[in-house]
Design a protein around this motif. Structure first.
Motif, mmCIF file in Angstrom:
data_model
loop_
_atom_site.group_PDB
_atom_site.id
_atom_site.type_symbol
_atom_site.label_atom_id
_atom_site.label_comp_id
_atom_site.label_asym_id
_atom_site.label_seq_id
_atom_site.Cartn_x
_atom_site.Cartn_y
_atom_site.Cartn_z
ATOM 1 N N GLY A 104 30.858 -14.070 73.074
ATOM 2 C CA GLY A 104 30.156 -13.159 72.632
ATOM 3 C C GLY A 104 30.021 -13.731 71.055
ATOM 4 O O GLY A 104 30.915 -14.327 70.818
ATOM 5 N N ARG A 105 29.011 -13.287 69.779
ATOM 6 C CA ARG A 105 28.831 -13.543 68.500
ATOM 7 C C ARG A 105 29.676 -12.017 68.151
ATOM 8 O O ARG A 105 28.644 -11.434 68.334
ATOM 9 N N LEU A 106 30.837 -12.313 67.240
ATOM 10 C CA LEU A 106 31.259 -11.054 66.538
ATOM 11 C C LEU A 106 30.807 -10.689 65.059
ATOM 12 O O LEU A 106 30.832 -9.875 64.972
ATOM 13 N N GLY A 107 30.031 -11.773 64.848
ATOM 14 C CA GLY A 107 29.605 -11.630 62.651
ATOM 15 C C GLY A 107 30.154 -12.573 62.860
ATOM 16 O O GLY A 107 30.541 -13.403 62.665
ATOM 17 N N GLY A 108 28.603 -12.962 61.916
ATOM 18 C CA GLY A 108 29.020 -14.348 60.650
ATOM 19 C C GLY A 108 28.644 -15.202 61.649
ATOM 20 O O GLY A 108 28.184 -15.779 62.527
ATOM 21 N N GLU A 109 29.816 -16.564 61.423
ATOM 22 C CA GLU A 109 30.296 -17.639 61.961
ATOM 23 C C GLU A 109 31.527 -17.271 63.031
ATOM 24 O O GLU A 109 32.654 -18.273 63.692
ATOM 25 N N GLU A 110 31.743 -16.287 63.159
ATOM 26 C CA GLU A 110 33.403 -15.571 64.146
ATOM 27 C C GLU A 110 33.079 -16.013 65.855
ATOM 28 O O GLU A 110 31.462 -14.920 66.016
ATOM 29 N N PHE A 111 33.431 -15.692 66.783
ATOM 30 C CA PHE A 111 32.670 -16.667 67.938
ATOM 31 C C PHE A 111 33.941 -15.203 69.113
ATOM 32 O O PHE A 111 35.222 -15.655 68.887
ATOM 33 N N ALA A 112 33.950 -15.205 70.281
ATOM 34 C CA ALA A 112 34.976 -14.509 70.724
ATOM 35 C C ALA A 112 34.383 -14.232 72.850
ATOM 36 O O ALA A 112 33.323 -15.425 72.532
ATOM 37 N N VAL A 113 35.706 -15.489 73.294
ATOM 38 C CA VAL A 113 35.543 -15.983 74.483
ATOM 39 C C VAL A 113 36.568 -14.912 75.248
ATOM 40 O O VAL A 113 37.599 -14.895 75.050
ATOM 41 N N LEU A 114 35.924 -14.147 76.330
ATOM 42 C CA LEU A 114 37.559 -13.730 77.134
ATOM 43 C C LEU A 114 37.311 -14.596 78.536
ATOM 44 O O LEU A 114 35.936 -14.634 79.271
ATOM 45 N N LEU A 115 38.122 -14.546 78.477
ATOM 46 C CA LEU A 115 38.440 -15.288 80.288
ATOM 47 C C LEU A 115 39.097 -15.539 81.193
ATOM 48 O O LEU A 115 39.962 -14.571 80.959
ATOM 49 N N ARG A 116 39.070 -14.836 82.477
ATOM 50 C CA ARG A 116 38.935 -13.746 83.296
ATOM 51 C C ARG A 116 39.858 -14.711 84.451
ATOM 52 O O ARG A 116 39.466 -15.923 84.957
ATOM 53 N N ASN A 117 41.199 -14.179 84.340
ATOM 54 C CA ASN A 117 41.666 -15.139 85.180
ATOM 55 C C ASN A 117 42.091 -15.982 85.312
ATOM 56 O O ASN A 117 42.643 -17.190 85.772
ATOM 57 N N ALA A 118 42.804 -16.157 83.350
ATOM 58 C CA ALA A 118 42.977 -17.132 82.608
ATOM 59 C C ALA A 118 44.708 -16.645 82.390
ATOM 60 O O ALA A 118 43.568 -16.133 81.659
ATOM 61 N N GLY A 119 46.312 -17.238 82.517
ATOM 62 C CA GLY A 119 47.252 -16.528 81.640
ATOM 63 C C GLY A 119 47.117 -17.804 80.516
ATOM 64 O O GLY A 119 46.618 -18.531 80.308
ATOM 65 N N TYR A 120 48.355 -17.843 80.588
ATOM 66 C CA TYR A 120 48.637 -18.416 78.960
ATOM 67 C C TYR A 120 48.627 -19.760 79.557
ATOM 68 O O TYR A 120 47.465 -20.627 78.466
ATOM 69 N N GLU A 121 49.158 -20.333 80.345
ATOM 70 C CA GLU A 121 49.013 -22.018 80.620
ATOM 71 C C GLU A 121 47.272 -22.976 80.670
ATOM 72 O O GLU A 121 46.794 -23.338 79.632
ATOM 73 N N GLU A 122 46.856 -21.521 81.828
ATOM 74 C CA GLU A 122 45.707 -21.988 81.994
ATOM 75 C C GLU A 122 44.450 -22.179 80.269
ATOM 76 O O GLU A 122 43.540 -22.439 79.948
#
Length: 270
Positions: free
Chosen positions: A163-181
């Motif tokens: 998603g685009r949160l606004g301006g030049e900021e984006f976000a990604v939600l990674l499913r089934n992805a812990g810290y290492e992955e």
């Protein structure tokens, strides 16, 4: 054709069939009341003709209704896409992204405890974006945002959210992805975006992003996860940009300390 549309068409056909049978029953009763019995040839002919016309006329009505349902479904899908997508980058807009994240990870989500899988929320911001707009124009800035969004979509899985949160900021939600992955994925996103260039031939400018993130497994609100990810994004910005700062609920580990190893692992997974 989507399963939901097929189910709607099936239900519509059953409803129209039920209505037709009800009308046929009314015709039978009316014919018997008018003629007094079905023994007369006139009564039999009138009843047969009326029932035939009734069922024949029901067919085009069903076809028309089915066509209208399909068209309305298609139109509703288009309107939903317009309402939930960012007009420039075509990824989810902030409201749609936040709602989708809450449905997956929020305290009110319907996930069962045994279905819990690790998630990671990444927040990324284009580095020196104002400089690109000022030097190369807003058209080039829009091109940069579109390229970043396309790179994000191409380098995550289909069930991940972008998603685009606004301006030049984006976000990604990674499913089934812990810290290492998540560290591997975040470094891959950073490096792929860092390969992009925008601007005229004599003023080519390389893009870069800073990323902050939080990995977790328990249910958590979007605002709580975003606050931690945004704090890590600020750390990535202030420590030099074009880097990743990722933490895990209950830890303060950062990806910066092991960046060479992560980049090597990202190359092997790419």
């Amino acid at each position: 054709m989507p399963i939901q549309t097929l189910e709607s068409l099936r239900m519509l056909c059953l409803e129209l069939l039920g209505l037709t049978l009800t009308m046929a029953g009314v015709v039978v009763i009316a014919t018997y009341w008018y003629f007094g019995s079905f023994a007369l040839p006139a009564a039999q002919g009138a009843l047969g003709f009326t029932l035939l016309m009734l069922f024949v006329s029901a067919l085009p009505l069903q076809l028309y209704a089915a066509t209208r349902i399909v068209a309305l479904r298609r139109r509703n899908k288009q309107l939903f896409h317009i309402a939930t997508r960012d007009g420039l980058t075509k990824v989810l807009n902030r409201a749609a992204f936040q709602k989708s994240v809450e449905l997956r990870i929020g305290p009110d989500s319907r996930r069962r405890a045994e279905d819990d899988v690790p998630h990671t929320l990444l927040v990324l911001d284009a580095d020196h974006f104002k400089r690109i707009n000022d030097r190369l124009g807003h058209g080039t800035g829009d091109e940069a945002l579109s390229l970043i969004a396309a790179t994000l979509r191409m380098n995550v899985r289909k069930d991940d959210l972008v998603g685009r949160l606004g301006g030049e900021e984006f976000a990604v939600l990674l499913r089934n992805a812990g810290y290492e992955e998540a560290m591997i994925v975040a470094e891959r996103l950073r490096s792929r975006i860092n390969m992009l260039e925008v601007g005229p031939r004599h003023q080519r400018t390389r893009l870069s992003v800073s990323l902050g993130g939080i990995s977790f497994k328990t249910k958590v609100s979007f605002e709580a996860a975003y606050k931690i990810a945004d704090t890590n994004l600020y750390k990535a910005k202030t420590s030099g940009r074009n880097r990743v700062t990722l933490s895990q609920l209950g830890t303060l580990r950062s990806v910066d300390g092991i960046r060479p190893q992560i980049e090597a692992r990202a190359q092997r997974r790419a």
